[in-house]
Design an enzyme around this catalytic site. Structure first.
Site, PDB file in Angstrom:
ATOM      1  N   ARG A 123       0.810  -0.961   0.292  1.00 42.15           N
ATOM      2  CA  ARG A 123      -0.245   0.153   0.011  1.00 42.15           C
ATOM      3  C   ARG A 123       1.151   1.125   0.179  1.00 42.15           C
ATOM      4  NH1 ARG A 123      -4.830  -0.673   3.763  1.00 42.15           N
ATOM      5  NH2 ARG A 123      -5.723  -2.293   2.569  1.00 42.15           N
ATOM      6  N   ASN A 155      -5.413   4.298  11.806  1.00 42.52           N
ATOM      7  CA  ASN A 155      -5.587   4.891  10.615  1.00 42.52           C
ATOM      8  C   ASN A 155      -7.066   5.774  10.395  1.00 42.52           C
ATOM      9  OD1 ASN A 155      -3.738   2.912   9.877  1.00 42.52           O
ATOM     10  ND2 ASN A 155      -5.009   1.605   8.973  1.00 42.52           N
ATOM     11  N   GLY A 156      -6.797   6.614   9.798  1.00 40.72           N
ATOM     12  CA  GLY A 156      -7.596   7.652   9.085  1.00 40.72           C
ATOM     13  C   GLY A 156      -7.089   9.103   9.341  1.00 40.72           C
ATOM     14  N   GLU A 186     -18.323   6.891 -18.536  1.00 38.56           N
ATOM     15  CA  GLU A 186     -18.516   5.594 -18.061  1.00 38.56           C
ATOM     16  C   GLU A 186     -18.705   4.741 -17.789  1.00 38.56           C
ATOM     17  OE1 GLU A 186     -15.372   4.743 -17.447  1.00 38.56           O
ATOM     18  OE2 GLU A 186     -15.247   3.308 -15.559  1.00 38.56           O
ATOM     19  N   LYS A 232     -18.399   0.670 -18.457  1.00 44.14           N
ATOM     20  CA  LYS A 232     -17.998  -0.784 -17.910  1.00 44.14           C
ATOM     21  C   LYS A 232     -19.006  -1.880 -18.261  1.00 44.14           C
ATOM     22  CE  LYS A 232     -15.457   0.357 -15.737  1.00 44.14           C
ATOM     23  NZ  LYS A 232     -14.819   1.245 -15.442  1.00 44.14           N
ATOM     24  N   LYS A 287      -4.867  -6.149 -18.418  1.00 48.10           N
ATOM     25  CA  LYS A 287      -5.839  -4.680 -16.663  1.00 48.10           C
ATOM     26  C   LYS A 287      -4.463  -3.993 -17.562  1.00 48.10           C
ATOM     27  CE  LYS A 287      -6.720  -2.738 -13.148  1.00 48.10           C
ATOM     28  NZ  LYS A 287      -7.516  -2.088 -12.995  1.00 48.10           N
TER      29      LYS A 287
HETATM   30  C1  F6R Z   1     -11.887   0.045 -18.040  1.00 44.80           C
HETATM   31  C2  F6R Z   1     -10.576   0.665 -17.907  1.00 44.80           C
HETATM   32  C3  F6R Z   1      -9.737   0.867 -19.376  1.00 44.80           C
HETATM   33  C4  F6R Z   1      -8.824   1.729 -18.616  1.00 44.80           C
HETATM   34  C5  F6R Z   1      -7.354   2.316 -19.936  1.00 44.80           C
HETATM   35  C6  F6R Z   1      -6.252   2.805 -19.446  1.00 44.80           C
HETATM   36  O1  F6R Z   1     -12.080  -0.323 -17.165  1.00 44.80           O
HETATM   37  O2  F6R Z   1      -9.692   0.390 -17.168  1.00 44.80           O
HETATM   38  O3  F6R Z   1     -10.381   1.643 -20.429  1.00 44.80           O
HETATM   39  O4  F6R Z   1      -8.923   3.210 -17.736  1.00 44.80           O
HETATM   40  O5  F6R Z   1      -6.911   0.905 -20.207  1.00 44.80           O
HETATM   41  O6  F6R Z   1      -5.333   2.762 -18.395  1.00 44.80           O
HETATM   42  P1  F6R Z   1      -4.146   2.918 -17.538  1.00 44.80           P
HETATM   43  O7  F6R Z   1      -5.528   4.506 -16.528  1.00 44.80           O
HETATM   44  O8  F6R Z   1      -3.403   2.150 -16.473  1.00 44.80           O
HETATM   45  O9  F6R Z   1      -3.378   4.287 -18.585  1.00 44.80           O
END
Ligand code: F6R
Length: 605
Positions: A27, A99-100, A478, A482, A600
C-alpha cells in the site's frame, strides 16, 4: 497508506505483527512501528525506513510480548519522522495505532493540554491516545467507547493499556478493520490480507463497531453500544498480494473499497496548495495558460469530467484528448500548456507515447495523475499526484477512476485558488465536501440491492443507451464502458441533448435507457430529453438525486440517490453505474474480473 495489525496470544506475537506489516507494505508507507505489553507497560520500536529495518530493531532490542499492536504509517498530520510514527503512547501506560484523520483534533488537543497532557508528535492520532487515557477508569473498552463519541472524522484504531495485559481494543468509523479469530488467540487488522497465515476466520467490523480482543474471545458492540452478532467469514489464505474477503469478485471488492480509497487520496493539507503536486508546482502553475489532458479509456473519461471543473472553477482552457489519437495527429503545441497524463497503471503505452510526443513538440510542463508511484509515467513527468486507490485487480477500473476524479478536482480547485477564483470560504467548503465524500459514497453503495433488481432485467438485453448532460455526460460514457466491457452488452452514451440528432432512432422498448439525473442546472433540459424517450416507448432507468423529485411511473424506473452533491456529484453518480454493470455481468455469468480480450495494464500500442 496506513495499515494496522494487532494480536492477543499466549506466545510471542512480534513475528506475526511484523509479518502482517510486511503484507501491507504494497500500500505504500513512510514509517512503521510495533508495541508490545510488558510487565512495566508498553514498549515499542519504530522506523522511518522499511519493515525489514523495524524487524532488525525488534530482534536487536529483544522486543517480545504476547499482546501487541503494529502499524505502517503514511504521513498525514506531521512529517514521516520517528516521533510521529505509530504506536503513539500516552503517559507510558497506553499505546495506540490509528488509520484515518481526526478532523476536530485541534479542539481536542487544546482541551487535553488543559488537563495537563503533553504532546510530543504532530499527529492527530496523539489526541486519541491521550483522550482514551484521560477517560480510563479501569476499563479500556469503556474508555474507548467514551472517547470515540468525541471524535469527528475517519478512523480505525487498535489500543492497549498496561493494566489490561491480555486485551486489545479496536474501533472503526470510515476506515476498515477486521477481526481474525484464532485458537486461544485473536487478531485485528485493517485488511484480512495482513493476517493470512495466522487465521482464515474473519469478522469484518461494521461502521461504528467497537471490539475487545482477549485470549478466549472477541466482544463487539455496535454504535449504540448493543452487543453485535457479526458473521464469521472463512477467507482462504492467499499467498498473493490481495484478499477477496467477503466479495464474489475483485471488481465488487474494489467498488466497495472506494470510500477508503478516496479517504486515502484526499489531500491531507488544510488548503489547496500547489505543493500537493510536487516541488516547483507553484511556479509551473503560475507559468501556464491552459491544460492538455491525455489519457485512455476510463482515465480519459476522468479527464473529460475534469474539463468541466477546470473551466468552470479555474477558468483555464482545457483540452482533453485520447492519447492514441493525439500521438499521431498534427497538433499545434503550446509550450505554456500543462500536459496532464492520467493513468491507473502509469504504464499504458499510448499514454506514455503521447506524453513523449508532447515533450518532443516542446511542451515543457508535465503532470502525471497516477496510482503507481514507481511507474514510468510518474518518472517521466515533472510533477505528479499519486492516487491511493491501492492495487486494482479487476480489469474494469472502478476505484482508480473515482480517485482520479478526486485528484483532478483538487487540481481544478488549486488552480482556481492560484488564479484568484476561490475565496477562503469556498475553499473551506470544497475541502469539507471532499472529506464528507466517503460517507456519501457509503450511502450510495447501500443502494446495491435495488441495483441488483434492475440488473436481472438488463442481463436479458443486448443493447443499452446511457444519457447524461454537462458534468455527468462523461459519467454516462463511463457507465456504458463498464457495461460493455464486462457484460458484453452493446452500450453507448450520449449527451442527452444529442438524442434527437440521431440516436433516438434506436429507442424501442428493447433498449433500456439509463439516465444520470443530478439536481443541477440542466435538470429541466434533461427531463425534456427523458420525455422524448418515453414518447417513443423507451424504458428509462434513472439514477435521480432525491431532490429532483423524479419518481417511478410507467416506463420510468427510478433509484433515488442522496441529495445533489454539487460539483463533486459525478463521483457519487458513477458508483451505481459500476454496480449495475457488475451485477448485470454476474447475471450473465461472464468472467467479471478478467473480461474477454482485455488486460489490466495495456503496455502495447
Ligand atoms: C476500463 C479500463 C481501461 C483503462 C485504460 C487506461 O475499465 O480500465 O479503459 O482505463 O486501459 O489504463 P490506465 O488508466 O492504466 O492508463
Amino acid at each position: 497508506m496506513c495499515g494496522i495489525v494487532g494480536a492477543v496470544a499466549q506466545r510471542n506475537i512480534v513475528s506475526v505483527l511484523i509479518e502482517g506489516l510486511r503484507r501491507l507494505e504494497y500500500r505504500g508507507y513512510d514509517s512503521c512501528g510495533v508495541a508490545v505489553l510488558g510487565a512495566r507497560g508498553p514498549s515499542r520500536a519504530r522506523s522511518v525506513a522499511r519493515v525489514a529495518d523495524l524487524e532488525g530493531q525488534v530482534r536487536d532490542g529483544h522486543l517480545e510480548g504476547v499482546t501487541g499492536i503494529a502499524h505502517t504509517r503514511w504521513a498525514t498530520h506531521g512529517a514521516p519522522v520517528t516521533d510521529n510514527a505509530h504506536p503513539i503512547f500516552s503517559r507510558d501506560a497506553l499505546a495506540l495505532v490509528h488509520n484515518g484523520i481526526i478532523e476536530n483534533y485541534e479542539t481536542l488537543r487544546e482541551m487535553l493540554r488543559g488537563k495537563g497532557y503533553e504532546f510530543v508528535s504532530q499527529t492527530d492520532t496523539e489526541v486519541i491516545a491521550h483522550l482514551i487515557h484521560s477517560l480510563y477508569r479501569g476499563d479500556l473498552f469503556a474508555a474507548v467507547r467514551e472517547a470515540i463519541a468525541q471524535l469527528h472524522g475517519a478512523y480505525a484504531i487498535a489500543v492497549l493499556h498496561k493494566d489490561q495485559p491480555h486485551t486489545v481494543v479496536g474501533a472503526r468509523q470510515g476506515s476498515p478493520l477486521v477481526v481474525g479469530l484464532g485458537d486461544g488467540e485473536n487478531f485485528l487488522a485493517s485488511d484480512a490480507l495482513a493476517l493470512a497465515g495466522s487465521t482464515e476466520r474473519f469478522i469484518f467490523l461494521e461502521e461504528g463497531d467497537v471490539c475487545e480482543l482477549s485470549l478466549d474471545g472477541v466482544r463487539i458492540v455496535d454504535r449504540q453500544g448493543e452487543a453485535a452478532q457479526r458473521e464469521v467469514r472463512q477467507v482462504a489464505a492467499y499467498g498473493g498480494a490481495v484478499e477477496l474477503g467477503p466479495y464474489r469478485h475483485f471488481m465488487q471488492k474494489e467498488i466497495f473499497e472506494q470510500p477508503r480509497a478516496i479517504t486515502d487520496t484526499i489531500p491531507q493539507a488544510d488548503a489547496f496548495d500547489a505543493s500537493i503536486f510536487g516541488e516547483g508546482a507553484g511556479q509551473v502553475f503560475a507559468d501556464i495558460d491552459s491544460l492538455l489532458i491525455l489519457a485512455c479509456g476510463t482515465s480519459y473519461y476522468s479527464g473529460l469530467t475534469a474539463k468541466y471543473w477546470l473551466e468552470s472553477l479555474a477558468k483555464i482552457p482545457t483540452q482533453v484528448e485520447i492519447a492514441s489519437e493525439y500521438r499521431y495527429r498534427e497538433s499545434v503545441p503550446n509550450p505554456k500548456s500543462l500536459v496532464v497524463v492520467i493513468s491507473q497503471s502509469g504504464e499504458t503505452a499510448d499514454t506514455l507515447a503521447a506524453l513523449k510526443h508532447a515533450q518532443e513538440l516542446g511542451h515543457k510542463h508535465t503532470l502525471a495523475i497516477c496510482n503507481v508511484g514507481t511507474s514510468a509515467m510518474v518518472r517521466q513527468t515533472e510533477l505528479s499526484f499519486l492516487t491511493h486507490a491501492g492495487r486494482e485487480i479487476g480489469v474494469a477500473s472502478t476505484k482508480a477512476f473515482t480517485t482520479q476524479l478526486v485528484a483532478l478536482f483538487t487540481l481544478a480547485a488549486t488552480l482556481a485558488k492560484l488564479r484568484g477564483r476561490l475565496n477562503d470560504e469556498q475553499e473551506a467548503g470544497y475541502l469539507k465536501q471532499l472529506r464528507h465524500l466517503p460517507a456519501a459514497l457509503n450511502s450510495v453503495l447501500a443502494l446495491e440491492p435495488q441495483i441488483i433488481a434492475w440488473s436481472e432485467e438488463f442481463s436479458r438485453k443486448e443493447h443499452a443507451l446511457f444519457l447524461g448532460r454537462g458534468l455527468h455526460y462523461p459519467i454516462a460514457l463511463e457507465g456504458a464502458l463498464k457495461l460493455k466491457e464486462i457484460s458484453y452488452i452493446h452500450a453507448e452514451a450520449y449527451p442527452a441533448g444529442e438524442l434527437k440528432h440521431g440516436p433516438l432512432a434506436l429507442v424501442t422498448e428493447a433498449m433500456p435507457v439509463v439516465t444520470v439525473a443530478p439536481n443541477d442546472a440542466l435538470l429541466e433540459k434533461l427531463k425534456s430529453n427523458m420525455q422524448e424517450v418515453r414518447a417513443r416507448g423507451g424504458e428509462l432507468y434513472v439514477f435521480a438525486d432525491t431532490d429532483t423529485k423524479i419518481v417511478n411511473g410507467e416506463g420510468l424506473h427510478v433509484i433515488r440517490m442522496p441529495e445533489h452533491y454539487g460539483l463533486l456529484s459525478p463521483i457519487l453518480h458513477v458508483v451505481p453505474l459500476q454496480l449495475l454493470a457488475y451485477h448485470t455481468a454476474c447475471a450473465r455469468g461472464t468472467d467479471v474480473d478478467k473480461p474477454r480480450n482485455l488486460a489490466k495494464s495495456v503496455t502495447v500500442e
